[in-house]
Design a protein around this motif. Structure first.
Motif, PDB file in Angstrom:
ATOM      1  N   PRO A  27       0.674  -1.379  -0.018  1.00 39.73           N
ATOM      2  CA  PRO A  27      -0.238  -0.363   0.024  1.00 39.73           C
ATOM      3  C   PRO A  27       0.889   1.726  -0.089  1.00 39.73           C
ATOM      4  O   PRO A  27       0.066   1.868  -0.627  1.00 39.73           O
ATOM      5  N   LYS A  28       1.958   1.243   0.777  1.00 41.46           N
ATOM      6  CA  LYS A  28       2.771   2.233   1.096  1.00 41.46           C
ATOM      7  C   LYS A  28       3.364   3.419  -0.803  1.00 41.46           C
ATOM      8  O   LYS A  28       4.056   4.214  -1.450  1.00 41.46           O
ATOM      9  N   VAL A  29       3.722   1.851  -2.195  1.00 39.82           N
ATOM     10  CA  VAL A  29       4.508   1.655  -3.006  1.00 39.82           C
ATOM     11  C   VAL A  29       3.241   2.523  -3.780  1.00 39.82           C
ATOM     12  O   VAL A  29       3.198   3.489  -4.535  1.00 39.82           O
ATOM     13  N   LEU A  30       2.618   2.458  -3.590  1.00 38.87           N
ATOM     14  CA  LEU A  30       0.640   3.182  -4.613  1.00 38.87           C
ATOM     15  C   LEU A  30       0.428   4.314  -3.862  1.00 38.87           C
ATOM     16  O   LEU A  30       0.762   5.367  -4.476  1.00 38.87           O
ATOM     17  N   GLU A  31       0.558   4.813  -2.506  1.00 39.58           N
ATOM     18  CA  GLU A  31       0.706   5.864  -1.892  1.00 39.58           C
ATOM     19  C   GLU A  31       1.479   6.892  -2.346  1.00 39.58           C
ATOM     20  O   GLU A  31       0.870   7.878  -2.988  1.00 39.58           O
ATOM     21  N   ASN A  37       1.745  11.872  -8.392  1.00 40.36           N
ATOM     22  CA  ASN A  37       1.008  11.643  -9.634  1.00 40.36           C
ATOM     23  C   ASN A  37       0.858  13.443  -9.662  1.00 40.36           C
ATOM     24  O   ASN A  37      -0.851  13.683  -9.437  1.00 40.36           O
ATOM     25  N   SER A  38       1.462  14.355  -9.541  1.00 39.05           N
ATOM     26  CA  SER A  38       0.675  15.664  -9.175  1.00 39.05           C
ATOM     27  C   SER A  38       1.776  16.906  -9.516  1.00 39.05           C
ATOM     28  O   SER A  38       3.032  16.506  -9.613  1.00 39.05           O
ATOM     29  N   ARG A 256       9.337   9.049 -12.708  1.00 40.74           N
ATOM     30  CA  ARG A 256       9.024   9.610 -11.587  1.00 40.74           C
ATOM     31  C   ARG A 256       8.171   8.894 -11.302  1.00 40.74           C
ATOM     32  O   ARG A 256       8.323   7.984  -9.414  1.00 40.74           O
ATOM     33  N   TYR A 257       7.015   7.780 -11.486  1.00 36.80           N
ATOM     34  CA  TYR A 257       6.361   6.877 -10.978  1.00 36.80           C
ATOM     35  C   TYR A 257       7.383   5.410 -10.333  1.00 36.80           C
ATOM     36  O   TYR A 257       7.057   5.081  -9.698  1.00 36.80           O
ATOM     37  N   LEU A 258       8.844   4.904 -11.065  1.00 33.86           N
ATOM     38  CA  LEU A 258       9.661   4.207 -10.591  1.00 33.86           C
ATOM     39  C   LEU A 258       9.841   4.594  -9.599  1.00 33.86           C
ATOM     40  O   LEU A 258       9.951   4.261  -8.725  1.00 33.86           O
ATOM     41  N   ALA A 259      10.542   6.128  -9.235  1.00 30.02           N
ATOM     42  CA  ALA A 259      11.169   6.875  -8.059  1.00 30.02           C
ATOM     43  C   ALA A 259      10.347   6.668  -7.304  1.00 30.02           C
ATOM     44  O   ALA A 259      11.500   5.963  -5.922  1.00 30.02           O
TER      45      ALA A 259
END
Length: 354
Positions: A27-31, A37-38, A256-259
């Motif tokens: 869950p922390k990864v999804l968060e 995403n901003s 950034r989504y991988l990072a």
């Protein structure tokens, strides 16, 4: 594997020990992905999150003398890393059961433009010392008919769930370097190996002589985050690595989504907590199996257990909904993850007990 030998890989109920890649993302990864995403960010790894990841990697590995690149798969990381150090006319020494040899559909050879894998033997998925010495002694760059080795690749954890110790890595690295080779480590399950051995990330990587590490977080709990780390002199290959990543389609525009995944896993040591849990569940499984007289093919040192189940036992388990894969040598591979629960392990053992 033949379809008749395994239960439906899509089975999502209790007792799914097919792979740690079957587990959901933490869950922390999804968060973290949502937090990334901003707004607008620079592309191709020039964003603030990817740059910030350097601080976390420096903390984990205890050094600033490194460069890094992110991909979404271990195969891409391994193939890209190896292609920077093995020319088309050269070879990579690895274990005959290594992931790069049996699970990557020739990707290292493809990315290197023809570099060869020279397969070495050794017990428990680890290259034997004598086999390595013999292979290194055969290298002759002046003999035109030879395909000389340029890289030694070790996998930790190995494909048999065993771990190279820091002492073993240090010894093999010294031998490889003396022969002019680069040392690559496939660390798809590095966290599990660290938990098993009690070593630090620094001790098991650059301090032991590892030049290039493919640091896996996907199996530990990320959605898809693999980090290529170039240590010390290997940093000279950073530009070539980037060029090869671009050419092969592994330069994510929105890195950034991988990072963000990497940052979530490394900040606060989440990746090690999750690896420790997976190892503990595998230990529970191993103890339970041995308590029922089931022989194990290899000493479990991480989050994988290789059980010598009879055909009747395997059938009963699959009929009950258990998911696992047959392995080389007649064993059955059971993989635990961060999401594995004690109840899931106990249910599996309960079916065996009858």
């Amino acid at each position: 594997w033949p379809a008749s030998d395994v239960a439906d890989p899509g089975h999502t109920d209790l007792m799914n020990f097919s792979s740690d890649t079957s587990a959901p993302a933490h869950p922390k990864v999804l968060e973290a992905v949502l937090a990334a995403n901003s707004g607008l960010e620079a592309s191709y790894g020039n964003d603030a999150i990817t740059k910030r990841l350097r601080t976390h990697l420096a903390d984990v590995f205890g050094t600033q003398d490194f460069d890094y690149w992110l991909t979404a798969s271990g195969t891409a990381s391994n193939a890209l890393a190896l292609s920077c150090f093995c020319p088309p006319t050269g070879a990579v020494l690895c274990h005959e059961g290594a992931h790069i040899a049996v699970d990557e559909r020739g990707a290292p050879e493809f990315f290197s433009g023809g570099g060869k894998l020279q397969l070495l033997r050794g017990p428990d998925g680890k290259i034997g010392a004598a086999q390595l010495d013999e292979a290194l002694a055969r290298i002759n760059h002046d003999f035109v008919h030879e395909t000389p080795a340029h890289v030694l690749s070790l996998t930790n954890l190995t494909e048999n769930g065993t771990a190279y110790s820091v002492a073993e890595i240090t010894d093999y690295a010294a031998k490889a370097h003396a022969a002019g080779l680069t040392l690559h480590m496939d660390g798809a399950r590095l966290g599990n190996a660290l938990v098993a051995t009690g070593a630090s990330a620094a001790e098991m990587s650059w301090q032991a002589g590892v030049d290039v590490l493919t640091f896996g977080l996907t199996k530990t709990g990320a959605m898809g985050c693999e980090i290529i780390l170039l240590f010390g002199k290997a940093r000279e290959k950073k530009r070539e690595l980037e060029a090869r990543a671009k050419r092969s389609g592994h330069m994510p525009p929105k890195m950034r989504y991988l990072a963000g995944q990497g940052e979530a896993m490394l900040a606060g040591g989440l990746w090690m907590e999750l690896a420790a849990h997976a190892n503990a569940m595998a230990g529970r499984m191993a103890d339970g199996l041995q308590g029922q007289g089931v022989e194990l093919a290899f000493e479990p040192q991480g989050n994988e257990v290789f059980a010598m189940l009879s055909a009747a036992q395997a059938k009963a388990l699959r009929t009950a909904g258990a998911v696992f894969y047959p392995w080389m040598g007649g064993s059955q591979r059971l993989v635990c993850s961060w999401a594995t629960t004690p109840e899931e392990v106990d249910a599996f053992l309960g079916v065996l007990k009858g």
